[in-house]
Design a protein around this motif. Structure first.
Motif, mmCIF file in Angstrom:
data_model
loop_
_atom_site.group_PDB
_atom_site.id
_atom_site.type_symbol
_atom_site.label_atom_id
_atom_site.label_comp_id
_atom_site.label_asym_id
_atom_site.label_seq_id
_atom_site.Cartn_x
_atom_site.Cartn_y
_atom_site.Cartn_z
ATOM 1 N N THR A 1 0.851 -1.186 0.000
ATOM 2 C CA THR A 1 0.000 0.000 0.000
ATOM 3 C C THR A 1 0.887 1.236 0.000
ATOM 4 O O THR A 1 1.831 1.330 0.779
ATOM 5 C CB THR A 1 -0.911 0.008 1.240
ATOM 6 N N VAL A 2 0.590 2.165 -0.893
ATOM 7 C CA VAL A 2 1.350 3.407 -1.021
ATOM 8 C C VAL A 2 0.387 4.565 -0.767
ATOM 9 O O VAL A 2 -0.715 4.592 -1.312
ATOM 10 C CB VAL A 2 1.968 3.541 -2.433
ATOM 11 N N THR A 3 0.799 5.492 0.066
ATOM 12 C CA THR A 3 -0.010 6.681 0.318
ATOM 13 C C THR A 3 0.682 7.880 -0.311
ATOM 14 O O THR A 3 1.869 8.104 -0.098
ATOM 15 C CB THR A 3 -0.182 6.916 1.833
ATOM 16 N N VAL A 4 -0.064 8.616 -1.128
ATOM 17 C CA VAL A 4 0.466 9.824 -1.770
ATOM 18 C C VAL A 4 -0.356 11.013 -1.282
ATOM 19 O O VAL A 4 -1.494 10.863 -0.845
ATOM 20 C CB VAL A 4 0.428 9.723 -3.310
ATOM 21 N N ASP A 5 0.241 12.193 -1.345
ATOM 22 C CA ASP A 5 -0.493 13.378 -0.899
ATOM 23 C C ASP A 5 -0.219 14.560 -1.813
ATOM 24 O O ASP A 5 0.573 14.481 -2.744
ATOM 25 C CB ASP A 5 -0.189 13.713 0.563
ATOM 26 N N SER B 1 7.691 3.222 5.312
ATOM 27 C CA SER B 1 7.428 3.318 6.745
ATOM 28 C C SER B 1 6.233 2.447 7.097
ATOM 29 O O SER B 1 5.385 2.163 6.256
ATOM 30 C CB SER B 1 7.175 4.762 7.155
ATOM 31 N N VAL B 2 6.184 2.027 8.337
ATOM 32 C CA VAL B 2 5.087 1.203 8.821
ATOM 33 C C VAL B 2 4.022 2.131 9.389
ATOM 34 O O VAL B 2 4.324 3.060 10.126
ATOM 35 C CB VAL B 2 5.594 0.236 9.910
ATOM 36 N N SER B 3 2.781 1.869 9.029
ATOM 37 C CA SER B 3 1.680 2.724 9.474
ATOM 38 C C SER B 3 0.549 1.862 9.980
ATOM 39 O O SER B 3 0.301 0.774 9.448
ATOM 40 C CB SER B 3 1.195 3.576 8.304
ATOM 41 N N THR B 4 -0.157 2.338 10.973
ATOM 42 C CA THR B 4 -1.311 1.614 11.489
ATOM 43 C C THR B 4 -2.622 2.257 11.049
ATOM 44 O O THR B 4 -3.677 1.861 11.493
ATOM 45 C CB THR B 4 -1.273 1.551 13.027
#
Length: 99
Positions: free
Chosen positions: A49-53, A73-76
């Motif tokens: 999963t990739v988060t872009v902003d 990075s690890v994200s919850t």
């Protein structure tokens, strides 16, 4: 806790959003998968999963091959929040199809 007589019970959420004093930013969560031709026969493509902003939101359509360079990075944070376009495309350094 149970309030004492004459006390008001605590609110479930003690925080309130004050829109006029807040700033909001777009972000999008993409599911990026290995390229199908690089997956051994009978195996399922691995995905990340990739988060872009900001300026990166809405630049990718499902099925587009992409290369990703960024900080891992690890994200919850639960998936599907924010702009919620989801799906992204298959990619992992490239990829095809769409999900």
């Amino acid at each position: 806790r149970t309030p004492n007589p004459g006390e008001e019970p605590c609110k479930m959420d003690p925080y309130e959003v004050v829109p006029e004093e807040s700033s909001f930013g777009d972000y999008q969560t993409l599911k990026v998968q290995e390229m199908p031709e690089e997956v051994p026969t009978g195996e399922i493509p691995r995905a990340v999963t990739v988060t872009v902003d900001r300026d990166m939101v809405d630049l990718v359509q499902p099925g587009v091959r992409i290369s990703v360079l960024g900080v891992y990075s690890v994200s919850t944070a639960p998936a599907g929040k924010g702009k919620g376009k989801g799906g992204g495309g298959r990619g992992g350094g490239g990829g095809g199809g769409g999900g």
